[in-house]
Design a protein around this motif. Structure first.
Motif, PDB file in Angstrom:
ATOM      1  N   GLY A  40       2.114  -0.761   6.489  1.00  0.00           N
ATOM      2  CA  GLY A  40       1.670  -1.442   5.281  1.00  0.00           C
ATOM      3  C   GLY A  40       0.178  -1.272   5.026  1.00  0.00           C
ATOM      4  N   PRO A  41      -0.335  -1.861   3.940  1.00  0.00           N
ATOM      5  CA  PRO A  41      -1.752  -1.748   3.600  1.00  0.00           C
ATOM      6  C   PRO A  41      -2.636  -2.360   4.686  1.00  0.00           C
ATOM      7  N   GLY A  42      -3.804  -1.766   4.886  1.00  0.00           N
ATOM      8  CA  GLY A  42      -4.750  -2.295   5.850  1.00  0.00           C
ATOM      9  C   GLY A  42      -5.526  -3.475   5.288  1.00  0.00           C
ATOM     10  N   TYR A  43      -6.416  -3.994   6.110  1.00  0.00           N
ATOM     11  CA  TYR A  43      -7.178  -5.185   5.736  1.00  0.00           C
ATOM     12  C   TYR A  43      -8.665  -4.943   5.942  1.00  0.00           C
ATOM     13  N   GLU A  50      -0.386   5.140  -1.918  1.00  0.00           N
ATOM     14  CA  GLU A  50      -1.269   3.968  -1.936  1.00  0.00           C
ATOM     15  C   GLU A  50      -1.647   3.556  -3.358  1.00  0.00           C
ATOM     16  N   THR A  51      -0.666   3.494  -4.220  1.00  0.00           N
ATOM     17  CA  THR A  51      -0.903   3.025  -5.580  1.00  0.00           C
ATOM     18  C   THR A  51      -0.254   1.659  -5.746  1.00  0.00           C
ATOM     19  N   TRP A  81       3.277   1.883  -2.677  1.00  0.00           N
ATOM     20  CA  TRP A  81       2.396   2.032  -1.534  1.00  0.00           C
ATOM     21  C   TRP A  81       2.804   3.244  -0.699  1.00  0.00           C
ATOM     22  N   TYR A  82       4.127   3.425  -0.513  1.00  0.00           N
ATOM     23  CA  TYR A  82       4.612   4.603   0.205  1.00  0.00           C
ATOM     24  C   TYR A  82       5.648   5.314  -0.658  1.00  0.00           C
ATOM     25  N   TYR A 122       2.019   8.298   1.831  1.00  0.00           N
ATOM     26  CA  TYR A 122       1.454   7.058   1.314  1.00  0.00           C
ATOM     27  C   TYR A 122       0.545   7.346   0.112  1.00  0.00           C
ATOM     28  N   THR A 133      -5.866  -1.575  10.378  1.00  0.00           N
ATOM     29  CA  THR A 133      -4.748  -0.895   9.736  1.00  0.00           C
ATOM     30  C   THR A 133      -3.641  -1.909   9.461  1.00  0.00           C
ATOM     31  N   GLY A 134      -2.622  -1.512   8.714  1.00  0.00           N
ATOM     32  CA  GLY A 134      -1.630  -2.455   8.231  1.00  0.00           C
ATOM     33  C   GLY A 134      -0.555  -2.820   9.244  1.00  0.00           C
TER      34      GLY A 134
END
Length: 261
Positions: free
Chosen positions: A239-242, A208-209, A213-214, A206, A175-176
């Motif tokens: 934040g965005p995950g990996y 997520e675009t 992102w939020y 979120y 997760t981010g």
């Protein structure tokens, strides 16, 4: 503007504790459940000791504790941290051409500062008189991580030219990081802090675009001359995950020399 370090700056204290339970499932496979905790105290942090108290009165230099100076960023000891982590790991020893490891970690790390190991670089708290207000998730410790690795020996004949192949893969998911919401353009606290953390206006969603992102409507700038800082928690946006993937194929060769006796 001045910068200083307390002559009573201390080395920080770290206490670690853990509990591990392991169980053999088969002759080649085992599971491990591990809890790890860590508590830090006397961490260095920075604050502006020449910041006036929050007030509905607009900022003037005369309201500073030391009116002849601007900001005085002072590093001292006293911040705290607390880490709790739970890890579940499944391991398979190399057997019948297969090696496997999979580990999931849940972690929560709280502190008033994002510790960098340097008193001069650690976080400057927003309200110089309320360090506790900045206690929140540390930005670089994600809540969930899942790490996997596998090595598989392709089951072809070992004596044939196509033998000796191995396929490997590494797949990590996380997760981010925790991000700090900010607003700009006004000084609602009357402390000469233009901008800072905003007020919470609703639940953080979120979409997520690429454009957002939020949902930014979850936050709003505090009213002008509110005499306070925003009420949003530090690092309150995830934040965005990996996803990390590495793959490999390898082959072993045997060289033989032929000649006359």
């Amino acid at each position: 503007n001045l910068n200083g370090i307390s002559p009573e700056l201390r080395n920080h204290v770290s206490t670690q504790y853990s509990l591990t339970i392991e169980r053999e499932l088969t002759s080649t496979t085992g599971i491990r459940i591990n809890y790890i905790g860590a508590k830090g105290s006397q961490l260095p942090y920075q604050r502006n000791i020449n910041q006036p108290l929050p007030s509905t009165t607009p900022f003037t230099a005369a309201r500073r504790p030391y009116p002849r100076y601007n900001n005085i960023i002072y590093a001292e000891s006293g911040a705290n941290s607390l880490y709790s982590g739970l890890q579940v790991q499944l391991n398979r020893l190399f057997h019948n051409g297969l090696l496997l490891s999979s580990a999931w970690t849940w972690a929560k790390s709280l502190s008033e500062v994002d510790d960098t190991g340097s008193a001069e670089l650690n976080t400057v708290i927003e309200n110089a008189y309320d360090r506790r207000r900045d206690r929140a998730d540390i930005y670089s410790v994600p809540r969930h991580q899942w790490m996997n690795q596998v090595l598989y020996e392709v089951p072809f004949g070992k004596t044939a030219w196509w033998g000796g192949w191995q396929v490997s893969a590494l797949v990590n998911l996380s997760t981010g990081n925790f991000l700090n919401p900010q607003f700009t353009g006004s000084d609602p606290s009357g402390t000469n802090n233009v901008g800072g953390r905003p007020d919470v206006a609703g639940e953080v969603r979120y979409p997520e675009t690429l454009g957002a992102w939020y949902d930014r409507s979850a936050f709003t700038a505090p009213p002008a001359n509110a005499g306070r800082f925003g009420n949003a928690a530090r690092n309150s946006v995830v934040g965005p995950g990996y996803v990390v993937f590495n793959g490999g194929v390898q082959k072993g060769f045997t060289f033989e020399r032929y000649g006359r006796l």
